[in-house]
Write a protein that holds these residues in place. Structure first.
Motif, mmCIF file in Angstrom:
data_model
loop_
_atom_site.group_PDB
_atom_site.id
_atom_site.type_symbol
_atom_site.label_atom_id
_atom_site.label_comp_id
_atom_site.label_asym_id
_atom_site.label_seq_id
_atom_site.Cartn_x
_atom_site.Cartn_y
_atom_site.Cartn_z
ATOM 1 N N LYS A 89 0.832 -1.183 0.000
ATOM 2 C CA LYS A 89 0.000 0.000 0.000
ATOM 3 C C LYS A 89 0.886 1.261 0.000
ATOM 4 O O LYS A 89 1.980 1.260 0.571
ATOM 5 C CB LYS A 89 -0.917 0.020 1.232
ATOM 6 C CG LYS A 89 -2.024 -1.046 1.193
ATOM 7 C CD LYS A 89 -2.978 -0.806 0.042
ATOM 8 C CE LYS A 89 -4.171 -1.745 0.047
ATOM 9 N NZ LYS A 89 -5.154 -1.421 1.079
ATOM 10 N N TRP A 91 0.988 5.563 0.613
ATOM 11 C CA TRP A 91 0.340 6.760 1.144
ATOM 12 C C TRP A 91 1.260 7.948 0.885
ATOM 13 O O TRP A 91 2.421 7.941 1.312
ATOM 14 C CB TRP A 91 0.052 6.642 2.639
ATOM 15 C CG TRP A 91 -0.709 7.835 3.169
ATOM 16 C CD1 TRP A 91 -2.063 8.010 3.161
ATOM 17 C CD2 TRP A 91 -0.156 9.017 3.765
ATOM 18 N NE1 TRP A 91 -2.392 9.234 3.711
ATOM 19 C CE2 TRP A 91 -1.235 9.869 4.086
ATOM 20 C CE3 TRP A 91 1.144 9.431 4.058
ATOM 21 C CZ2 TRP A 91 -1.052 11.107 4.691
ATOM 22 C CZ3 TRP A 91 1.332 10.675 4.641
ATOM 23 C CH2 TRP A 91 0.235 11.499 4.959
ATOM 24 N N GLN A 114 4.802 11.981 -5.785
ATOM 25 C CA GLN A 114 3.880 11.280 -6.676
ATOM 26 C C GLN A 114 4.634 10.421 -7.684
ATOM 27 O O GLN A 114 4.249 9.272 -7.944
ATOM 28 C CB GLN A 114 2.979 12.280 -7.392
ATOM 29 C CG GLN A 114 1.964 12.952 -6.500
ATOM 30 C CD GLN A 114 1.230 14.086 -7.194
ATOM 31 O OE1 GLN A 114 1.536 14.433 -8.338
ATOM 32 N NE2 GLN A 114 0.265 14.675 -6.515
ATOM 33 N N LEU A 133 -3.484 2.269 -3.098
ATOM 34 C CA LEU A 133 -3.351 3.376 -2.159
ATOM 35 C C LEU A 133 -3.975 2.967 -0.837
ATOM 36 O O LEU A 133 -4.953 2.212 -0.804
ATOM 37 C CB LEU A 133 -4.042 4.627 -2.708
ATOM 38 C CG LEU A 133 -3.490 5.187 -4.020
ATOM 39 C CD1 LEU A 133 -4.291 6.423 -4.444
ATOM 40 C CD2 LEU A 133 -2.013 5.534 -3.895
ATOM 41 N N LEU A 148 -3.905 4.257 -10.279
ATOM 42 C CA LEU A 148 -3.061 4.897 -9.270
ATOM 43 C C LEU A 148 -2.599 6.267 -9.749
ATOM 44 O O LEU A 148 -2.565 7.231 -8.970
ATOM 45 C CB LEU A 148 -1.858 4.014 -8.947
ATOM 46 C CG LEU A 148 -2.165 2.695 -8.253
ATOM 47 C CD1 LEU A 148 -0.906 1.840 -8.176
ATOM 48 C CD2 LEU A 148 -2.731 2.925 -6.863
ATOM 49 N N LEU A 152 -3.459 9.665 -7.726
ATOM 50 C CA LEU A 152 -2.410 10.516 -7.178
ATOM 51 C C LEU A 152 -2.499 11.931 -7.726
ATOM 52 O O LEU A 152 -2.351 12.910 -6.991
ATOM 53 C CB LEU A 152 -1.036 9.923 -7.499
ATOM 54 C CG LEU A 152 -0.646 8.662 -6.721
ATOM 55 C CD1 LEU A 152 0.582 8.010 -7.347
ATOM 56 C CD2 LEU A 152 -0.369 8.987 -5.259
#
Length: 289
Positions: A89, A91, A114, A133, A148, A152
């Motif tokens: 995952k 973050w 990012q 995420l 993703l 982002l």
């Protein structure tokens, strides 16, 4: 059209404009790291060698490694390492402080974070891993990379200088990569890592900073403002603050590193003026352990 919907449309258009550049940068960066499925460190079905062991009941003649067995009086079987997709995952902080960039020649902290996150996801997805995420499902396959990237690029900016991942989004036996500048309130770090350790969640804390935040090159009269307007400091002698600032930054990094190690995690930091490939390779190696 209401103000809220207008803001939403503006953010969507901005994200759409930034998406091709984000994907291209991440693809170039991901191409510098060779993906591969992570092993489970036990015998099973896979391609990588795990260990030799003496042949036993149930092992067929086809399973014997005759070359290794010829060097002794014992017959040996060549075990391979079991392989399975792990769940990773991501973050990435969306605090307003991440929008800082000390020069137009450098990306902002948010832009670099990012790119790092998406490139890492691409490498892992090519290796057959499940990636998502935090707070969202983790999936395999090339289509997940597009999801993703859009997520982002379109993530709403927080109202405050910093934000924090939600501990309730942690799930057992996952890997987690947290990318932030860790400059503002970090009271959330210790309880999050404690919960993670209890759930068997391992991971990495990555601090991304602008070079100005690394070296504090300011001199003379400087008015310091946080991007969210929550903090302000006017100085007539900014250079006189440098030593104290650098000492506090070093203490913050030591604090992050020590808490990460206590939880079985790792910590590293990265400047937006540095080539990101080195950090990406390090991240991939860490996740493979």
């Amino acid at each position: 059209m209401t103000a809220t919907s207008a803001d939403l449309r503006a953010r969507a258009e901005e994200a759409s404009a930034a998406l091709p550049g984000l994907i291209l940068s991440a693809e170039r960066l991901a191409a510098m790291v060779a993906p591969g499925t992570h092993g489970l460190r036990r015998a099973g079905t896979g391609e990588d060698f795990w260990q030799y062991r003496p042949a036993g009941t149930g092992d067929t003649a086809r399973a014997i490694d005759w070359r290794r067995s010829a060097r002794s009086d014992t017959q040996f079987v060549r075990d391979r390492e079991a392989q399975s997709a792990q769940t990773v995952k991501l973050w990435v902080s969306t605090g307003k402080g991440m929008a800082y960039g000390g020069s137009q020649s450098r990306p902002t902290k948010a832009q670099r974070a990012q790119v790092l996150a998406l490139a890492m996801a691409m490498v892992l997805l090519r290796g057959g891993e499940k990636v998502g995420l935090l707070g969202h499902p983790a999936r395999q396959g090339r289509f997940q990379a597009g999801f993703l990237a859009r997520s982002l690029a379109s993530a709403p900016i927080a109202d405050e200088d910093s934000d924090a991942p939600a501990p309730d989004d942690l799930r057992p036996n996952q890997r987690l990569i947290i990318i932030s500048d860790f400059l503002s309130d970090c009271d959330w770090v210790e309880p999050l890592l404690t919960r993670a350790a209890g759930l068997g969640v391992s991971g990495v804390l990555v601090q991304v900073l602008d070079p100005d935040e690394e070296s504090f090159p300011f001199q003379g009269a400087v008015a310091f403002r946080s991007l969210a307007g929550q903090q302000r400091h006017d100085s007539r002698d900014a250079a006189g603050l440098r030593d104290e600032y650098l000492m506090r930054l070093a203490r913050r990094r030591d604090w992050l590193r020590s808490h990460a190690e206590l939880a079985g995690w790792y910590f590293n930091h990265h400047g937006t003026d540095q080539a990101p490939a080195h950090l990406l390779g390090w991240l991939y190696q860490i996740l493979g352990r």
